[in-house]
Design an enzyme around this catalytic site. Structure first.
Site, PDB file in Angstrom:
ATOM      1  CD1 TRP A 186      60.963  57.908  17.847  1.00 19.59           C
ATOM      2  CD2 TRP A 186      60.967  60.122  17.498  1.00 19.59           C
ATOM      3  NE1 TRP A 186      62.189  58.249  17.320  1.00 19.59           N
ATOM      4  CE2 TRP A 186      62.215  59.600  17.096  1.00 19.59           C
ATOM      5  CE3 TRP A 186      60.746  61.491  17.384  1.00 19.59           C
ATOM      6  CZ2 TRP A 186      63.236  60.403  16.582  1.00 19.59           C
ATOM      7  CZ3 TRP A 186      61.762  62.293  16.867  1.00 19.59           C
ATOM      8  CH2 TRP A 186      62.989  61.755  16.466  1.00 19.59           C
ATOM      9  CD  GLU A 227      57.617  56.723  15.643  1.00 17.73           C
ATOM     10  OE1 GLU A 227      56.956  57.623  16.212  1.00 17.73           O
ATOM     11  OE2 GLU A 227      57.974  56.782  14.459  1.00 17.73           O
ATOM     12  CE  LYS A 229      64.790  58.239  13.300  1.00 15.91           C
ATOM     13  NZ  LYS A 229      64.355  59.637  13.183  1.00 15.91           N
ATOM     14  CG  ASP A 260      58.292  55.766  11.051  1.00 14.82           C
ATOM     15  OD1 ASP A 260      58.716  55.470   9.915  1.00 14.82           O
ATOM     16  OD2 ASP A 260      57.961  56.921  11.369  1.00 14.82           O
ATOM     17  CG  HIS A 263      61.630  54.774  12.568  1.00 12.77           C
ATOM     18  ND1 HIS A 263      61.167  55.300  13.751  1.00 12.77           N
ATOM     19  CD2 HIS A 263      61.706  55.804  11.712  1.00 12.77           C
ATOM     20  CE1 HIS A 263      60.959  56.599  13.618  1.00 12.77           C
ATOM     21  NE2 HIS A 263      61.271  56.933  12.377  1.00 12.77           N
ATOM     22  CG  HIS A 287      54.267  56.742  12.846  1.00 11.48           C
ATOM     23  ND1 HIS A 287      55.112  57.624  13.476  1.00 11.48           N
ATOM     24  CD2 HIS A 287      53.023  56.990  13.336  1.00 11.48           C
ATOM     25  CE1 HIS A 287      54.412  58.360  14.333  1.00 11.48           C
ATOM     26  NE2 HIS A 287      53.147  57.988  14.267  1.00 11.48           N
ATOM     27  CG  ASP A 295      63.172  57.798   9.183  1.00 11.04           C
ATOM     28  OD1 ASP A 295      62.157  57.501   8.534  1.00 11.04           O
ATOM     29  OD2 ASP A 295      63.138  58.353  10.297  1.00 11.04           O
ATOM     30  CG  ASP A 297      60.058  60.840   7.694  1.00  9.81           C
ATOM     31  OD1 ASP A 297      59.235  59.976   8.027  1.00  9.81           O
ATOM     32  OD2 ASP A 297      61.029  61.148   8.398  1.00  9.81           O
ATOM     33  CG  ASP A 327      55.902  60.009  10.707  1.00 10.45           C
ATOM     34  OD1 ASP A 327      56.061  61.206  10.398  1.00 10.45           O
ATOM     35  OD2 ASP A 327      56.623  59.433  11.547  1.00 10.45           O
TER      36      ASP A 327
HETATM   37  C1  RNT Z   1      60.714  60.462  13.776  1.00 11.91           C
HETATM   38  C2  RNT Z   1      59.457  59.762  14.108  1.00 11.91           C
HETATM   39  C3  RNT Z   1      58.337  60.656  14.507  1.00 11.91           C
HETATM   40  C4  RNT Z   1      58.325  61.883  13.646  1.00 11.91           C
HETATM   41  C5  RNT Z   1      57.293  62.891  14.008  1.00 11.91           C
HETATM   42  C6  RNT Z   1      57.374  64.110  13.148  1.00 11.91           C
HETATM   43  O1  RNT Z   1      61.603  59.689  13.083  1.00 11.91           O
HETATM   44  O2  RNT Z   1      59.052  58.972  13.036  1.00 11.91           O
HETATM   45  O3  RNT Z   1      57.145  59.951  14.465  1.00 11.91           O
HETATM   46  O4  RNT Z   1      58.196  61.548  12.310  1.00 11.91           O
HETATM   47  O5  RNT Z   1      57.475  63.222  15.340  1.00 11.91           O
HETATM   48 ZN    ZN Z   2      57.151  58.064  12.992  1.00 15.27          ZN
END
Ligand code: RNT
Ligand code: ZN
Length: 380
Positions: A186, A227, A229, A260, A263, A287, A295, A297, A327
């Protein structure tokens, strides 16, 4: 304990009446691998000699005490979290900056399995498999927000070499621990404001990725993922590695696409994407995260989105299509609890899906009886 067993026996009867054996469902759940993301334990800081501020559009908020300050502390925290989690095939995903040590003068472009020797000893002793993710942020060579897509060939070279180094580390993990490591790329590359040229950075990212993946490494040891985003903080207008970019890249190059769950546009269903991708090009790395308005997390909770995702995960997996990695990172609560609560929520959502007597729903649907489909689903 006695009470739980009594309640379980009663529930079991009800499930059996509906044609579902809960013991079989639990046994199946036990075999579904989940990769636990190490970075919840160190707030995405890593253990390189020079601590870098977190960049790349991600943010960890909170100052709960107890962040792991080195790999040994992180392993002992993970030990406790893993002990509190069911599942026979759980694994651990490391970020490339969660090293045991860096040699003097060593940089990310020249790391190797030796930098993870403590992790390897630990994984061997615990019979765990490891995954890896190169880290392209929190570093001065993420310049003007660009890494693999930077116009400067020297900067691209550094990050290409980092990607290659991580693939070799993953290969070593896979060989040594007897289970293919997923290496997930990513990159945070993008612009805060409207770009004049959307195409050139994507052409450069494409070329960098093709060079990074040029060495053919057996999938018995390594699985590459990419990945996408939508946006990040300070990267609102344009992300080089968008979903369209990576979905096409993954299909063309036989790589895993990493979705993810934070994302995408907030109303987009990630669950719906699984069958669309699996019926055509195969493999997905999920993820599993929870965005709150962005986003962010957050630790995943057992909400409708997670239940939908669990259902589609069960329906679309034949044991080799889907790979699951957590994640999220919340530094405002106990970090071990964050791992355990989130991981258990994912396992609960899979278990709920495994316990669904869904043949009836499908029969109603195939017969065009959508009234029964709705009524039966709500009854369930
Ligand atoms: C970032 C990505 C990636 C991160 C990690 C910590 O938006 O989702 O996967 O969460 O590198
Ligand atoms: Zn991620």
């Amino acid at each position: 304990m006695e009470k739980i067993e009594k309640l379980f026996a009663a529930a079991r009867e009800i499930y059996l009446d509906r044609g579902v054996d809960p013991q079989k469902a639990m046994a199946r759940l036990d075999e579904i691998p989940l990769s636990i993301h190490a970075w919840q334990g160190d707030d995405v800081v890593g253990f390189e000699k020079t601590a870098h501020a977190l960049t790349g559009g991600c943010q960890v908020t909170g100052n709960y005490p107890g962040r792991a300050r080195n790999s040994e502390e992180l392993r002992s925290d993970l030990d406790l979290a893993l002990k509190l989690l069911p599942g026979k095939k759980n694994r651990v995903c490391l970020q490339s900056h969660e090293v045991d040590f860096m040699n003097p003068g060593q940089e990310r472009d020249s790391i190797g399995p030796e930098n993870f020797s403590g992790w390897l000893d630990w994984a061997k002793a615990k019979n765990l498999a490891l995954d890896i993710a190169p880290v392209y942020y929190s570093h001065e060579k993420l310049d003007h927000g660009l890494s693999l897509s930077h116009p400067d060939a020297g900067i691209r070279r550094f990050w290409i070499d980092h990607t290659k180094a991580c693939r070799k580390i993953g290969e070593f993990f896979g060989k040594t621990l007897g289970s293919a490591a997923v290496s997930n790329v990513w990159v945070p590359d993008g612009f805060k404001d409207i770009p004049a040229d959307r195409r050139a950075p994507r052409e450069r990212l494409l070329a960098s990725l093709e060079e990074s993946f040029a060495e053919n490494i057996s999938e018995n040891y390594l699985l590459d993922a990419v990945e996408s985003k939508l946006f990040g903080i300070g990267v609102e207008a344009y992300t080089v590695g968008s979903h369209d970019f990576y979905l096409t890249f993954a299909a063309k190059h036989g790589k895993l696409i990493c979705l993810d769950t934070g994302h995408f546009h907030p109303t987009e269903s990630i669950a719906d994407k699984l069958s669309a991708i699996c019926c055509q090009q195969g493999r997905i790395l999920l993820h599993i995260s929870r965005g709150v308005r962005w986003d962010s997390d957050h630790v995943i909770v057992l909400d409708d989105a997670l239940l939908d995702l669990g259902r589609e995960a069960v329906r679309n997996d034949n044991g080799k299509n889907l790979f699951f990695t957590l994640d999220y990172f919340d530094a405002s609560i106990n970090r071990i609890a964050a791992w355990v609560v989130g991981a258990r929520n994912w396992q609960k959502s899979l278990l709920i899906a495994l316990l669904e007597p869904d043949d009836g729903l499908c029969q109603s649907e195939y017969a065009g009886d959508f009234t029964s489909r709705l009524a039966e689903r709500e009854e369930m």
